[in-house]
Design a protein around this motif. Sequence first.
Motif, PDB file in Angstrom:
ATOM      1  N   UNK A 420     -55.273 -41.315 -27.979  1.00 45.08           N
ATOM      2  CA  UNK A 420     -54.300 -42.311 -28.433  1.00 45.08           C
ATOM      3  C   UNK A 420     -54.943 -43.543 -29.062  1.00 45.08           C
ATOM      4  N   UNK A 421     -56.240 -43.545 -29.251  1.00 47.20           N
ATOM      5  CA  UNK A 421     -56.855 -44.691 -29.937  1.00 47.20           C
ATOM      6  C   UNK A 421     -56.407 -44.711 -31.394  1.00 47.20           C
ATOM      7  N   UNK A 422     -56.454 -45.874 -31.978  1.00 44.95           N
ATOM      8  CA  UNK A 422     -56.051 -46.016 -33.378  1.00 44.95           C
ATOM      9  C   UNK A 422     -56.861 -45.096 -34.276  1.00 44.95           C
ATOM     10  N   UNK A 423     -58.160 -45.001 -34.013  1.00 41.05           N
ATOM     11  CA  UNK A 423     -59.021 -44.150 -34.824  1.00 41.05           C
ATOM     12  C   UNK A 423     -58.629 -42.683 -34.685  1.00 41.05           C
ATOM     13  N   UNK A 424     -58.342 -42.240 -33.461  1.00 38.82           N
ATOM     14  CA  UNK A 424     -57.984 -40.841 -33.246  1.00 38.82           C
ATOM     15  C   UNK A 424     -56.655 -40.496 -33.899  1.00 38.82           C
ATOM     16  N   UNK A 425     -55.665 -41.367 -33.740  1.00 36.27           N
ATOM     17  CA  UNK A 425     -54.363 -41.127 -34.359  1.00 36.27           C
ATOM     18  C   UNK A 425     -54.509 -41.086 -35.878  1.00 36.27           C
ATOM     19  N   UNK A 426     -55.335 -41.988 -36.407  1.00 31.77           N
ATOM     20  CA  UNK A 426     -55.577 -41.984 -37.849  1.00 31.77           C
ATOM     21  C   UNK A 426     -56.247 -40.696 -38.299  1.00 31.77           C
ATOM     22  N   UNK A 427     -57.200 -40.208 -37.524  1.00 37.63           N
ATOM     23  CA  UNK A 427     -57.853 -38.942 -37.866  1.00 37.63           C
ATOM     24  C   UNK A 427     -56.853 -37.800 -37.932  1.00 37.63           C
ATOM     25  N   UNK A 428     -55.940 -37.774 -36.952  1.00 32.86           N
ATOM     26  CA  UNK A 428     -54.944 -36.710 -36.913  1.00 32.86           C
ATOM     27  C   UNK A 428     -54.026 -36.779 -38.130  1.00 32.86           C
ATOM     28  N   UNK A 429     -53.594 -37.976 -38.482  1.00 39.85           N
ATOM     29  CA  UNK A 429     -52.715 -38.137 -39.644  1.00 39.85           C
ATOM     30  C   UNK A 429     -53.414 -37.677 -40.920  1.00 39.85           C
ATOM     31  N   UNK A 430     -54.666 -38.099 -41.110  1.00 41.40           N
ATOM     32  CA  UNK A 430     -55.380 -37.750 -42.343  1.00 41.40           C
ATOM     33  C   UNK A 430     -55.697 -36.254 -42.413  1.00 41.40           C
ATOM     34  N   UNK A 431     -55.954 -35.656 -41.260  1.00 45.96           N
ATOM     35  CA  UNK A 431     -56.252 -34.229 -41.240  1.00 45.96           C
ATOM     36  C   UNK A 431     -55.064 -33.405 -41.732  1.00 45.96           C
ATOM     37  N   UNK A 432     -53.870 -33.923 -41.543  1.00 44.74           N
ATOM     38  CA  UNK A 432     -52.661 -33.204 -41.951  1.00 44.74           C
ATOM     39  C   UNK A 432     -52.161 -33.614 -43.331  1.00 44.74           C
ATOM     40  N   UNK A 433     -52.887 -34.466 -44.024  1.00 42.67           N
ATOM     41  CA  UNK A 433     -52.484 -34.865 -45.384  1.00 42.67           C
ATOM     42  C   UNK A 433     -52.315 -33.627 -46.255  1.00 42.67           C
ATOM     43  N   UNK A 434     -51.218 -33.609 -46.998  1.00 42.61           N
ATOM     44  CA  UNK A 434     -50.956 -32.501 -47.909  1.00 42.61           C
ATOM     45  C   UNK A 434     -50.225 -31.335 -47.290  1.00 42.61           C
ATOM     46  N   UNK A 435     -50.081 -31.303 -45.961  1.00 40.82           N
ATOM     47  CA  UNK A 435     -49.347 -30.220 -45.322  1.00 40.82           C
ATOM     48  C   UNK A 435     -47.840 -30.445 -45.463  1.00 40.82           C
TER      49      UNK A 435
END
Length: 585
Positions: A420-435
């Motif tokens: 739930x850290x800001x960095x982890x949530x950001x990683x998850x969002x970016x990993x799904x970019x384009x889906x």
Amino acid sequence: MTDYFEVHARDGAARVGELRLSDPVTTPALVDGVLSDAGSLWAAERDMPEGSDDVLTVLPHRSLPAGSADEIKESFSVEYPDVDFPSAATVTADTADDYGADAYILSDAQGFIGHARAFRDTIVEAKSNLPADTALMLSGVATPRNVAVLAYAGVDLFDETLARSRGLEGFYLTTDGEYFLEDLDELPCACAACQKPASEFTRADAADHNVNALRAELSRVRRRIRDGRLRDYVEGQARHEQWLTAAFRRFDQQYSYMEERTPVVRDSELAAASEESIDRVEIQRFADRVTTRYKNRFDNPLVLLPCSAKKPYSESQSHRQFHEAVQYRAHMVSMTSPIGVVPQELELTYPAQHYDSVVTGDWSEDEKTFVAEVLRRYLKRNDYSRIIAHVPPGAYTEIVERVESDLGLDVEYTVSEHPTTTESIGNLMRTLDGEPKFSRAEREHNVVKALADYQLGAGAGDELFSDVELEMTSRYPKLQVWNDAGEQLATMVPQYGVLSFTLEGAKVWRDSDAPTKTVEIDGFVPHGSVLAPGVVDADSDIRPGDEVVVEGPRAFAVGRAEMSGPEMVSSTRGIGVEIRHVEER
């Protein structure tokens, strides 16, 4: 046929029943005050007793000790007559049969109590040979320490013989042990027998106390059965004696015996407080259905998530953050001990939203092995374009890495320090970019189909609903399923996470190729419930709590099973099915 015993509540093999005497006895219970023994045939020939509705009469018998040879049992077998009063027959596990009695006493109990495997094998064999709606009694073996496990195994009736005799021998019994009277500085009980100083406490007082403690323990057991939580209690209670611990583990290994008797849904909490919780029927059944029946219908990537303390997961603060990051671009599956893996469509389904586990941050090797095996089986059954693990370092990551290596997968990891850290949530969002995103309607349709798969069998969701234009008239988690002709087919029940069918939905189910759970009844129209005597036949895979179709010459109905299919067929008392909707033919 039994006329004087009826089961009112079930919790696995344990039952709360009623011995229907003039003054009824609620079981599991001590029956010393209402037991009348007509005598042993070893000593002399016995006249058949007249019997009475006031007592349970033990018919003339020849008790045989444990280990008696088969030829001895056959040579000295007793023919029990049909009688019209409450009666009990004395048998061994392998001579047990339907003799028309209301209760059956195992004569060789002293030979297997204390031996876990022999205890399990004897009880399972006896129960398989006896009518399901009769009471089982063990004499001369019950103590406050062991009676919860005995009831858990399926024993209904006991006597105070051992508890009282141990007191007269100078032993003070409790639910966790026994003490020499001479070693007690004070009495650790507030029962009537213990209302005096330890220095004045006699062996006769100890006998009275022991019986009081046994009665109190049976009262706790009955309450636990009614609450559907006897197993939670037994996991702790069995720790007080090694053979009891071994015994309830042996019953876990006897999966078919326990599974047939364990409800598929409950609204009570499941306390996963020990490593043995993994072996519970509810846990094993959920894992099996998820890995053999459930089918992922999303085309999106998979995101593996940690569980949350709050249930259902989607209502927790952490999972709200995960949902915000994923934004319907991935299929979310939670990993948890002791459940295994929980697809988002099944987060409400028992026991996924009903369990509570001990959270320490440390997983045992058994927990890691179990969850890894469930995840492995899940991923072998369901294909994903991508697999993203948004799980914390430690056990979660170790489990995913094991499965990744075993199956030759390429998993993407997105957590930095904590999910739930800001960095982890950001990683998850970016990993799904384009889906691409899936719609709310697609999610709701997939939930309904997944529940059908889980409840009824592999492929049931497609069989029932693929050719039906589904319309949802309410929002998750209170989904109502309608077809395009304006007919309601089913409702999702949020407290259990299952589908409840209407008559029209039951007809679709009956006419489909989906596995059907059917109860065949005699020529009557049921109102409210179907009693077991009215059941002609029932599918053997019906379990308590299952959705069932009821069919007979005069009626078609749908409802919920109150006992297993085999028990419905063999019982002569009790409610087989609670009817929800019925139409007359």
